[in-house]
Design a protein around this motif. Structure first.
Motif, PDB file in Angstrom:
ATOM      1  N   ASN A 221       0.821  -1.215   0.000  1.00 20.49           N
ATOM      2  CA  ASN A 221       0.000   0.000   0.000  1.00 20.49           C
ATOM      3  C   ASN A 221       0.853   1.263   0.000  1.00 20.49           C
ATOM      4  OD1 ASN A 221      -2.306  -1.596   0.069  1.00 20.49           O
ATOM      5  ND2 ASN A 221      -2.350  -1.639   2.323  1.00 20.49           N
ATOM      6  N   ALA A 222       1.990   1.228   0.705  1.00 28.48           N
ATOM      7  CA  ALA A 222       2.827   2.420   0.774  1.00 28.48           C
ATOM      8  C   ALA A 222       3.556   2.680  -0.542  1.00 28.48           C
ATOM      9  CB  ALA A 222       3.832   2.287   1.917  1.00 28.48           C
ATOM     10  N   SER A 223       4.002   1.631  -1.200  1.00 31.65           N
ATOM     11  CA  SER A 223       4.770   1.785  -2.438  1.00 31.65           C
ATOM     12  C   SER A 223       3.927   1.632  -3.703  1.00 31.65           C
ATOM     13  CB  SER A 223       5.914   0.775  -2.476  1.00 31.65           C
ATOM     14  OG  SER A 223       5.419  -0.543  -2.425  1.00 31.65           O
ATOM     15  N   ARG A 224       2.653   1.320  -3.549  1.00 32.39           N
ATOM     16  CA  ARG A 224       1.747   1.132  -4.695  1.00 32.39           C
ATOM     17  C   ARG A 224       2.264   0.047  -5.634  1.00 32.39           C
ATOM     18  NH1 ARG A 224       0.411   7.482  -6.210  1.00 32.39           N
ATOM     19  NH2 ARG A 224      -0.421   8.046  -4.166  1.00 32.39           N
ATOM     20  N   THR A 225       2.579  -1.073  -5.081  1.00 27.81           N
ATOM     21  CA  THR A 225       3.056  -2.221  -5.845  1.00 27.81           C
ATOM     22  C   THR A 225       2.301  -3.460  -5.422  1.00 27.81           C
ATOM     23  OG1 THR A 225       4.817  -2.618  -4.217  1.00 27.81           O
ATOM     24  CG2 THR A 225       5.382  -1.278  -6.144  1.00 27.81           C
ATOM     25  N   ARG A 226       2.580  -4.570  -6.070  1.00 23.90           N
ATOM     26  CA  ARG A 226       2.069  -5.879  -5.678  1.00 23.90           C
ATOM     27  C   ARG A 226       3.257  -6.802  -5.493  1.00 23.90           C
ATOM     28  NH1 ARG A 226      -1.410  -3.346  -4.443  1.00 23.90           N
ATOM     29  NH2 ARG A 226      -3.610  -3.397  -5.043  1.00 23.90           N
ATOM     30  N   ILE A 227       3.248  -7.541  -4.380  1.00 27.79           N
ATOM     31  CA  ILE A 227       4.384  -8.384  -3.999  1.00 27.79           C
ATOM     32  C   ILE A 227       3.898  -9.816  -3.852  1.00 27.79           C
ATOM     33  CG2 ILE A 227       6.172  -8.816  -2.277  1.00 27.79           C
ATOM     34  CD1 ILE A 227       6.007  -5.841  -1.549  1.00 27.79           C
ATOM     35  N   VAL A 228       4.681 -10.750  -4.392  1.00 29.19           N
ATOM     36  CA  VAL A 228       4.430 -12.181  -4.235  1.00 29.19           C
ATOM     37  C   VAL A 228       5.638 -12.779  -3.551  1.00 29.19           C
ATOM     38  CG1 VAL A 228       4.140 -14.368  -5.430  1.00 29.19           C
ATOM     39  CG2 VAL A 228       2.868 -12.364  -6.191  1.00 29.19           C
ATOM     40  N   LEU A 229       5.395 -13.413  -2.420  1.00 36.25           N
ATOM     41  CA  LEU A 229       6.468 -14.046  -1.636  1.00 36.25           C
ATOM     42  C   LEU A 229       6.342 -15.547  -1.828  1.00 36.25           C
ATOM     43  CD1 LEU A 229       8.812 -13.642   0.347  1.00 36.25           C
ATOM     44  CD2 LEU A 229       7.145 -13.719   2.206  1.00 36.25           C
TER      45      LEU A 229
END
Length: 278
Positions: A221-229
């Motif tokens: 939310n802070a960086s406006r990205t989507r992350i997959v771990l």
């Protein structure tokens, strides 16, 4: 008694004759000089020039050689600019060459792919105009361009879309790659940042995910990205600057920074991003 004196006519006639003689001599002198010049020109023309001699030697000395071809070039001929016909109205809509891409699907993503196949097949055919099929034997999605494909980069966008889904991103998030031009994918592993083994590696993964995924959602939310771990691999989707912000936060967590410190840094970065947007 009036006496009149008159000049003799012989003197007037003599002066006129003198003038006529001068004119005649001048007229006679000119043709003589012109005749002299004509004779000199004829004498000069008789002498052949060096260029004529070379032409004669080149053209007439080798009468028996059939292989040698002499081409006369007109030196006065000038080359003009080429004249091209006007372009047709549909000239910019050139037909693209048919190309094919294969995107491998991991085994653990085959079942989700079958469930979401309609959502994957639709955007590729409707938005990009590609021809798509699922090759079950090779476990890959095959896409190729067709006559309906208008964008030259449509095939690459479609490959990135399917690859994003294969890496674990949601379909709705992956569709953004088709609609926006400044979105990219970035992937790296934890060992690329720091070599960790055993419990240290598990704790690093736990710090990135957080309790119930809280830390990962906060970074997104802070960086406006989507992350997959995915185990030790981390995949980030977003713009170039946003990917850098998210990657720096994840690297700090891998190196051992507490989540509170990372949150503070993300708040500062997000506030700056809002100010730049205004």
């Amino acid at each position: 008694m009036v006496v009149t004196t008159s000049q003799p006519e012989s003197s007037a006639a003599g002066s006129a004759a003198r003038k006529n003689r001068r004119k005649i001599t001048r007229k006679n002198a000119q043709p003589a000089s012109s005749a002299q010049n004509a004779d000199e020109d004829q004498e000069m023309d008789v002498e052949p020039s060096a260029s004529n001699i070379t032409d004669q030697q080149a053209g007439f000395d080798n009468d028996g050689d059939d292989d040698e071809l002499i081409i006369d070039v007109d030196p006065l001929q000038t080359t003009s600019a080429p004249a091209f016909p006007p372009l047709a109205a549909n000239a910019d809509k050139t037909r693209l060459k048919s190309e094919t891409r294969r995107i491998a699907i991991p085994p653990h993503r085959m079942t989700p792919l079958k469930k979401d196949w309609i959502n994957i097949f639709g955007p590729l055919t409707e938005i990009l105009g590609l021809q798509v099929r699922m090759n079950v034997q090779r476990r890959c999605v095959e896409a190729r361009s067709s006559k309906e494909t208008k964008d030259i980069g449509a095939l690459q966008k479609g490959a990135d879309f399917v690859k994003a889904y294969a890496l674990g991103f949601d379909v709705n998030d992956a569709i953004a790659l088709l609609r926006l031009d400044d979105l990219y994918l970035d992937s790296f592993e934890i060992k690329d940042v720091k070599t960790l083994h055993g419990d240290h590696l598990s704790r690093a993964i736990g710090r990135i995910a957080g309790q119930d995924g809280k830390t990962k959602f906060t970074i997104e939310n802070a960086s406006r990205t989507r992350i997959v771990l995915a185990d030790t691999k981390i995949h980030i989707m977003g713009s170039f600057q946003n990917i850098k912000v998210a990657r720096d936060a994840i690297v700090s967590l891998i190196l051992g920074s507490p989540p509170g410190k990372v949150y503070a840094g993300l708040r500062t970065v997000s506030s700056r991003m809002r100010q730049r947007a205004l």
